[in-house]
Motif scaffolding. Structure first.
Motif, PDB file in Angstrom:
ATOM      1  N   PRO A   3       0.819  -1.220   0.000  1.00  0.00           N
ATOM      2  CA  PRO A   3       0.000   0.000   0.000  1.00  0.00           C
ATOM      3  C   PRO A   3       0.851   1.266   0.000  1.00  0.00           C
ATOM      4  O   PRO A   3       0.474   2.294  -0.560  1.00  0.00           O
ATOM      5  N   THR A   4       2.024   1.200   0.636  1.00  0.00           N
ATOM      6  CA  THR A   4       2.920   2.377   0.668  1.00  0.00           C
ATOM      7  C   THR A   4       3.376   2.761  -0.736  1.00  0.00           C
ATOM      8  O   THR A   4       3.465   3.952  -1.066  1.00  0.00           O
ATOM      9  N   PHE A   5       3.664   1.736  -1.576  1.00  0.00           N
ATOM     10  CA  PHE A   5       4.085   2.019  -2.954  1.00  0.00           C
ATOM     11  C   PHE A   5       3.000   2.776  -3.717  1.00  0.00           C
ATOM     12  O   PHE A   5       3.274   3.765  -4.391  1.00  0.00           O
ATOM     13  N   TYR A   6       1.746   2.298  -3.603  1.00  0.00           N
ATOM     14  CA  TYR A   6       0.649   2.948  -4.326  1.00  0.00           C
ATOM     15  C   TYR A   6       0.395   4.361  -3.799  1.00  0.00           C
ATOM     16  O   TYR A   6       0.092   5.281  -4.563  1.00  0.00           O
ATOM     17  N   LYS A   7       0.559   4.528  -2.491  1.00  0.00           N
ATOM     18  CA  LYS A   7       0.381   5.868  -1.910  1.00  0.00           C
ATOM     19  C   LYS A   7       1.432   6.833  -2.438  1.00  0.00           C
ATOM     20  O   LYS A   7       1.127   7.961  -2.842  1.00  0.00           O
ATOM     21  N   ASN A   8       2.699   6.382  -2.457  1.00  0.00           N
ATOM     22  CA  ASN A   8       3.773   7.237  -2.970  1.00  0.00           C
ATOM     23  C   ASN A   8       3.597   7.534  -4.462  1.00  0.00           C
ATOM     24  O   ASN A   8       3.863   8.652  -4.922  1.00  0.00           O
ATOM     25  N   ALA A   9       3.155   6.504  -5.209  1.00  0.00           N
ATOM     26  CA  ALA A   9       2.942   6.699  -6.644  1.00  0.00           C
ATOM     27  C   ALA A   9       1.854   7.735  -6.907  1.00  0.00           C
ATOM     28  O   ALA A   9       1.983   8.592  -7.796  1.00  0.00           O
ATOM     29  N   ARG A  10       0.756   7.677  -6.125  1.00  0.00           N
ATOM     30  CA  ARG A  10      -0.332   8.663  -6.280  1.00  0.00           C
ATOM     31  C   ARG A  10       0.172  10.062  -5.972  1.00  0.00           C
ATOM     32  O   ARG A  10      -0.156  11.033  -6.671  1.00  0.00           O
ATOM     33  N   TRP A  12       3.245  11.225  -6.209  1.00  0.00           N
ATOM     34  CA  TRP A  12       4.094  11.686  -7.304  1.00  0.00           C
ATOM     35  C   TRP A  12       3.258  12.066  -8.526  1.00  0.00           C
ATOM     36  O   TRP A  12       3.524  13.072  -9.183  1.00  0.00           O
ATOM     37  N   LEU A  13       2.234  11.290  -8.834  1.00  0.00           N
ATOM     38  CA  LEU A  13       1.370  11.587  -9.974  1.00  0.00           C
ATOM     39  C   LEU A  13       0.652  12.914  -9.779  1.00  0.00           C
ATOM     40  O   LEU A  13       0.584  13.738 -10.690  1.00  0.00           O
ATOM     41  N   TYR A  14       0.114  13.126  -8.561  1.00  0.00           N
ATOM     42  CA  TYR A  14      -0.551  14.396  -8.278  1.00  0.00           C
ATOM     43  C   TYR A  14       0.426  15.568  -8.424  1.00  0.00           C
ATOM     44  O   TYR A  14       0.083  16.631  -8.967  1.00  0.00           O
ATOM     45  N   ALA A  15       1.657  15.376  -7.935  1.00  0.00           N
ATOM     46  CA  ALA A  15       2.664  16.456  -8.018  1.00  0.00           C
ATOM     47  C   ALA A  15       2.993  16.786  -9.467  1.00  0.00           C
ATOM     48  O   ALA A  15       3.121  17.962  -9.841  1.00  0.00           O
ATOM     49  N   VAL A  16       3.128  15.725 -10.296  1.00  0.00           N
ATOM     50  CA  VAL A  16       3.428  15.943 -11.713  1.00  0.00           C
ATOM     51  C   VAL A  16       2.277  16.665 -12.407  1.00  0.00           C
ATOM     52  O   VAL A  16       2.480  17.600 -13.191  1.00  0.00           O
ATOM     53  N   ILE A  17       1.041  16.251 -12.115  1.00  0.00           N
ATOM     54  CA  ILE A  17      -0.132  16.876 -12.734  1.00  0.00           C
ATOM     55  C   ILE A  17      -0.229  18.338 -12.335  1.00  0.00           C
ATOM     56  O   ILE A  17      -0.464  19.217 -13.170  1.00  0.00           O
ATOM     57  N   ILE A  18      -0.035  18.617 -11.039  1.00  0.00           N
ATOM     58  CA  ILE A  18      -0.104  20.013 -10.566  1.00  0.00           C
ATOM     59  C   ILE A  18       0.990  20.849 -11.219  1.00  0.00           C
ATOM     60  O   ILE A  18       0.740  21.976 -11.675  1.00  0.00           O
ATOM     61  N   ALA A  19       2.209  20.303 -11.303  1.00  0.00           N
ATOM     62  CA  ALA A  19       3.304  21.041 -11.940  1.00  0.00           C
ATOM     63  C   ALA A  19       3.003  21.315 -13.408  1.00  0.00           C
ATOM     64  O   ALA A  19       3.284  22.411 -13.915  1.00  0.00           O
ATOM     65  N   LEU A  20       2.426  20.332 -14.101  1.00  0.00           N
ATOM     66  CA  LEU A  20       2.089  20.505 -15.508  1.00  0.00           C
ATOM     67  C   LEU A  20       1.008  21.564 -15.687  1.00  0.00           C
ATOM     68  O   LEU A  20       1.095  22.418 -16.576  1.00  0.00           O
TER      69      LEU A  20
END
Length: 359
Positions: A3-10, A12-20
Motif C-alpha cells: 500500500p505504501t508504494f501505491y500511496k507514494n505513486a499517487r 508523485w502523480l498528483y505532483a506531476v499533474i499540478i506542476a504541468l
C-alpha cells in the motif's frame, strides 16, 4: 505491491499533474520565452536571443483554439497539425495592466497567415511605432506620427552603401566587428563597394575612415511605388518602404467614410480581421453585400516596424496588427547564443546580453 508504494505513486502523480497545470497556465496566461530567429530587430534584439514576454501587461488573451498543444506553435515536429480547429472560442482578454504604448517591443501572431487559427500562427517581434487613430507617414526613411518626427530607437539601423578608393584596409574589418556592425560586406560585382547595416553614428564615424570615398544611406526614390508594400496596389499608391503614407491607423469605434480608396486602405481589416465581405463596384462600396457609406472598426490596430529598418518585413509590407493578435510585451533578454553555437559549446553564450532590459 505494498500500500505504501501505491500511496507514494499517487502523490508523485498528483505532483506531476499540478506542476504541468501550473506550467501550462503560466505559459498561456502569464509569461513565455520566445526565440528570435532573424535580425529584423537588430541590434535591439539579435538572432538567437531568447526574450521574456509579459502576457499580463496588455491583458492575458484566452485561447481561440483550446484543443491545441500548448508546447507547439501550429505543427508537431513530424509535420502534423498540433491543434483541432473545429472548436473556436471568441476573442476575450483579462483586464490589462497597461495599454500598448508607442515604442513598446510587442510580440504578436502574424496577421497575414490565412491558414491557421490566430493563436496558432507564427509569432513575430517588432516595435510598435503607431497607435490606434495615429496618422503615420515615412518621408525618406524618417518616421512621422501626427505631424511630429519620431526619433530612431537607441540601436536603430539603416542600410548604407560605401565606396572606397582602394581595397578596404584589413584592420577596419576588425574595427567594424568590435564596433557592433553585424551585417554587410563587399557588394558582389562592384569593386570597392560595400553595403552595411549601420546606426547613423556608425556611418558618420566610418565616413572618416582611411580609404573611404563616401558613404550614404540607401533610400528608395520618392514616388516610385513597389508592389510589395501594403496595401499592394500600385494603381493608386506611389509608396515604397522609405516613402510611405500618410495613413491613419484604425481605432475601435472609429467611423470612416467608405470610399473606394478607403476600402483599399482598410480591406484587410474589414474582411480578414473583422469577418466581413467587401466589394467595390465603380464608386460604390458594398459590405456584406449591402451598400455602405461608412464603416466602424470593431478592434484597435497597431503599426509595427523592425529596428533594422531596411532588413525588416513589417507593417509596411503586410499592414496593421489587430489587438486580437497581440500576445504581450517583450521585456528582458533571458538568454543569448552566438550564431551557430549551442548551449553545450564553449563561448556559446553572449553573457553581455543576458538579463538586459529591452528598450
Amino acid at each position: 505491491m505494498s500500500p505504501t508504494f501505491y500511496k507514494n505513486a499517487r502523490e508523485w502523480l498528483y505532483a506531476v499533474i499540478i506542476a504541468l497545470v501550473v506550467s501550462v497556465f503560466s505559459k498561456v496566461f502569464v509569461f513565455e520565452v520566445y526565440w528570435i530567429p532573424s535580425s529584423s530587430m537588430s541590434k535591439t534584439l539579435q538572432a538567437n536571443d531568447y526574450v521574456l514576454v509579459n502576457k499580463l501587461i496588455y491583458g492575458a488573451r484566452f485561447p481561440f483554439t483550446p484543443l491545441a498543444s500548448p508546447f507547439h506553435q501550429h505543427h508537431f515536429a513530424g509535420g502534423g497539425k498540433s491543434y483541432l480547429s473545429w472548436l473556436q472560442l471568441p476573442y476575450w482578454r483579462l483586464p490589462a495592466w497597461s495599454s500598448v504604448q508607442r515604442n513598446d517591443v510587442v510580440v504578436f501572431n502574424y496577421p497575414k497567415d490565412h491558414e491557421n487559427p490566430i493563436d496558432c500562427r507564427e509569432t513575430f517581434v517588432k516595435r510598435c511605432v503607431a497607435l490606434p487613430a495615429d496618422t503615420l507617414e515615412i518621408v525618406g526613411t524618417h518616421l512621422w506620427i501626427n505631424g511630429e518626427e519620431q526619433p530612431l530607437p537607441p540601436f536603430g539601423q539603416f542600410e548604407y552603401l560605401m565606396q572606397t578608393h582602394r581595397s578596404f584596409p584589413p584592420q577596419h574589418w576588425e574595427g567594424l566587428a568590435k564596433g557592433g556592425v553585424l551585417e554587410g560586406g563587399r557588394k558582389v560585382g562592384l569593386p570597392n563597394f560595400y553595403q552595411f547595416s549601420l546606426e547613423p553614428q556608425q556611418a558618420d564615424s566610418l565616413q572618416k575612415s582611411e580609404g573611404v570615398l563616401w558613404i550614404k544611406k540607401s533610400i528608395r526614390d520618392k514616388g516610385v511605388s513597389t508592389e510589395d508594400v501594403y496595401p499592394q496596389d500600385t494603381r493608386y499608391f506611389s509608396w515604397n518602404s522609405d516613402y510611405y503614407g500618410p495613413l491613419i491607423v484604425p481605432k475601435k469605434g472609429l467611423s470612416i467614410a467608405l470610399t473606394p480608396l478607403n476600402a483599399i486602405y482598410y480591406r484587410t481589416c474589414i474582411t480578414q480581421h473583422e469577418g466581413n465581405t467587401l466589394k467595390i463596384e465603380g464608386e460604390q462600396v458594398y459590405v456584406n453585400d449591402a451598400p455602405a457609406q461608412h464603416y466602424t472598426f470593431r478592434y484597435n490596430y497597431y503599426f509595427v516596424m523592425g529596428d533594422n529598418r531596411h532588413n525588416s518585413i513589417d507593417s509596411r509590407f503586410w499592414g496593421f496588427v489587430p489587438e486580437t493578435h497581440l500576445i504581450g510585451k517583450a521585456t528582458h533578454i533571458v538568454q543569448s547564443l552566438r550564431q551557430g553555437k549551442t548551449f553545450y559549446q564553449s563561448q556559446a553564450i553572449r553573457w553581455n546580453r543576458v538579463g538586459q532590459r529591452i528598450q
